[in-house]
Design a protein around this motif. Structure first.
Motif, PDB file in Angstrom:
ATOM      1  N   SER A  81     -62.718   9.694  19.796  1.00 49.63           N
ATOM      2  CA  SER A  81     -62.406  10.936  19.598  1.00 49.63           C
ATOM      3  C   SER A  81     -63.578  11.125  18.431  1.00 49.63           C
ATOM      4  N   SER A  82     -64.353  12.556  18.348  1.00 46.85           N
ATOM      5  CA  SER A  82     -65.000  13.080  18.001  1.00 46.85           C
ATOM      6  C   SER A  82     -64.579  12.991  16.291  1.00 46.85           C
TER       7      SER A  82
ATOM      8  N   SER B 211     -68.387   6.737  21.053  1.00 45.24           N
ATOM      9  CA  SER B 211     -67.784   8.149  22.038  1.00 45.24           C
ATOM     10  C   SER B 211     -67.136   8.299  22.883  1.00 45.24           C
TER      11      SER B 211
ATOM     12  N   LEU C 244     -66.274   9.478  15.274  1.00 44.75           N
ATOM     13  CA  LEU C 244     -67.564   9.552  15.784  1.00 44.75           C
ATOM     14  C   LEU C 244     -67.654  10.197  14.574  1.00 44.75           C
TER      15      LEU C 244
END
Length: 288
Positions: free
Chosen positions: A120-121, A116, A124
């Motif tokens: 970015s998401s 994280s 992840l």
């Protein structure tokens, strides 16, 4: 029938790579899962799948989503966690399951924070859940190599692994191979989790290892047949999950594990050692 079962794998190269990688993972992970189950270490496999996350995260931070650095990082950290939890359990009053749980929770938290921090998401989610449809040639080579190492190790050390699994105290009393066999087994677990990480991510890689193995227990009580049945269930689950994800627009990794879960439930109910057969045998015994 052709357009539903065969055409997706004929038309799209990414489906072919996903199927090939999943089949090799099935053949490699499922026997290791059988040994984990028989050792009563099923939850250890889940803990180890989370434990490789910091190593993969270090590789991601240094090199991005590159396969080799993330693989080496995951392998090194996974082995360190396995050794660390073993040392703690042998030198202190804490049991191995508790020390493993502590190590994997710390590893999971550190790994998520590291990914994280820079990523970015989307990055992840890729690390946590993988993307079997995005397997490239490098990932396939890695998965095939891990499968080859697993097959060779099982072929050479089969008797030692079975003996260490069923009666480790007896093996250590008559031979010095007990401790090396245990370390070899943990190495195979970490290797296969690292291979599964490329396709299914850290959270789901253990699913293809444990669900087919657990299902096979309802069909046989011999180690060899259980391994073969587990491989067959994992392979069919991979094929069915990929088709389900293609036709129903579902995420491929969860679809594979969902299909394997369906086979587990069916085996629990209808297997030769399952609930329905046991209930029927019990009712016949009471009638007689």
């Amino acid at each position: 029938m052709y357009e539903y079962l065969i055409e997706p794998f004929i038309r799209y190269g990414f489906m072919q790579r996903a199927l090939l990688g999943s089949l090799f993972l099935s053949a490699s992970c499922a026997p290791v899962g059988v040994f984990l189950m028989l050792r009563r270490m099923s939850l250890t496999g889940d803990a180890m799948s989370h434990a490789i996350l910091p190593g993969a995260a270090i590789g991601f931070l240094l090199f991005g989503l590159e396969i080799i650095p993330m693989t080496i990082g995951g392998l090194v950290v996974g082995l360190l966690v396995a050794l660390g939890s073993g040392v703690v359990s042998r030198l202190t009053i804490q049991k191995e399951d508790a020390s493993m749980a502590a190590f994997y929770l710390i590893s999971l938290a550190v790994g998520v924070l590291m990914v994280s921090w820079r990523g970015s998401s989307v990055d992840l989610m890729h690390v946590l859940f993988g993307s079997v449809l995005a397997l490239n040639n490098e990932a396939l080579i890695l998965i095939v190599s891990i499968a080859a190492v697993t097959f060779l190790a099982l072929a050479v050390f089969w008797r030692a692994l079975v003996a260490e699994c069923l009666d480790p105290l007896f093996l250590r009393s008559v031979s010095r191979i007990g401790a090396p066999a245990h370390f070899l087994f943990l190495t195979l677990v970490v290797l296969n989790l690292v291979g599964g990480f490329q396709a299914l991510g850290t959270l789901l890689s253990v699913g293809l290892m444990m669900l087919p193995a657990a299902a096979s227990r309802f069909w046989s009580n011999r180690v060899g047949p259980m391994c073969l049945i587990a491989v067959a269930i994992a392979a069919v689950s991979s094929l069915g999950g990929l088709l389900l994800s293609y036709h129903a627009s579902m995420p491929s990794g969860p679809a594979i594990i969902f299909t394997a879960g369906g086979f587990y439930i069916l085996s629990t109910l209808g297997g030769s050692r399952g609930v329905l057969r046991s209930a029927f045998a019990s009712s016949r015994h009471k009638t007689a």
